[in-house]
Motif scaffolding. Structure first.
Motif, short mmCIF file in Angstrom:
data_model
loop_
_atom_site.label_atom_id
_atom_site.label_comp_id
_atom_site.label_asym_id
_atom_site.label_seq_id
_atom_site.Cartn_x
_atom_site.Cartn_y
_atom_site.Cartn_z
N ASP A 59 0.81 -1.22 0.00
CA ASP A 59 0.00 0.00 0.00
C ASP A 59 0.85 1.27 0.00
OD1 ASP A 59 -2.49 1.16 -0.23
OD2 ASP A 59 -2.84 1.27 1.93
N THR B 296 -2.45 4.65 -7.14
CA THR B 296 -3.82 4.89 -6.70
C THR B 296 -4.42 3.57 -6.22
OG1 THR B 296 -4.82 4.42 -8.85
CG2 THR B 296 -4.06 6.69 -8.48
N SER B 297 -5.56 3.66 -5.60
CA SER B 297 -6.22 2.46 -5.08
C SER B 297 -6.79 1.58 -6.19
CB SER B 297 -7.32 2.84 -4.10
OG SER B 297 -8.30 3.61 -4.76
N ALA C 96 -10.21 -5.17 1.91
CA ALA C 96 -9.21 -4.26 1.34
C ALA C 96 -7.88 -4.98 1.10
CB ALA C 96 -9.00 -3.06 2.26
N ARG D 291 -5.99 -5.61 -2.53
CA ARG D 291 -4.59 -5.25 -2.84
C ARG D 291 -3.84 -6.46 -3.38
NH1 ARG D 291 -4.30 -3.19 2.21
NH2 ARG D 291 -2.58 -4.58 2.72
#
Length: 182
Positions: free
Chosen positions: A84, A108-109, A166, A170
């Motif tokens: 992250d 970016t996410s 989350a 990732r």
């Protein structure tokens, strides 16, 4: 300088040589006499030609390093996404090893390994253009702390059922490098 580079690339293609993956590049280098050679290894050792010191009057040799190495990671784009990070490094080094140009690409996410690889490629192209355009190599800016390594971290081999959504996201994005099946 760009004309020579593109002319050599075009000539490689026209003569049936693979421009990107030459097993015996020495004969191609002797034939085309390039001013500049660039190697962008994903992982592992450099080809023998890049481990040798640049000969006087020979082509300048540069190595592109992008992403963050991580034990067990399938590619350098994995770690910045998995850990992250807010950015991922791109470094151009002379064949001798000293960094001559550096950039950070923002993450970016929604980035996946393939989109990050494309960002790395764009950043490396701009850095190389600056090097060629200045007829030398600008000195590298200092990398931000921690952007070049994943200290003590190892890539997990698979998704753990205890992870939150989350973390799973990732992991999947970090593995999304087609044609690899995430």
């Amino acid at each position: 300088p760009y004309t020579t580079l593109f002319r050599s690339a075009r000539h490689c293609v026209e003569t049936g040589l693979c421009f990107a993956l030459l097993e015996d590049a020495r004969s191609a280098v002797e034939e085309f006499k390039p001013d500049l050679m660039v190697c962008a290894p994903a992982v592992g050792e450099l080809p023998p030609m890049f481990r040798e010191a640049a000969a006087s009057g020979g082509p300048k040799k540069f190595v592109v390093r992008a992403g963050v190495p991580m034990e067990g990671a399938p590619w350098p784009e994995f770690a910045p996404i998995w850990l992250d990070h807010k950015s991922s490094p791109v470094t151009i080094a002379a064949a001798a090893g000293e960094a001559v140009a550096f950039a950070e690409v923002p993450l970016t996410s929604s980035d996946t390994a393939i989109t990050l690889r494309a960002k790395h490629g764009d950043a490396a192209a701009k850095l190389l253009a600056d090097i060629v355009g200045t007829d030398g190599a600008p000195k590298a800016a200092a990398p931000t702390a921690g952007s070049q390594e994943a200290p003590g971290a190892a890539a997990p081999p698979q998704i753990d059922l205890s992870w939150d959504e989350a973390t799973v996201d990732r992991y999947v994005r970090a593995h999304n490098l087609p044609p690899h099946d995430a």
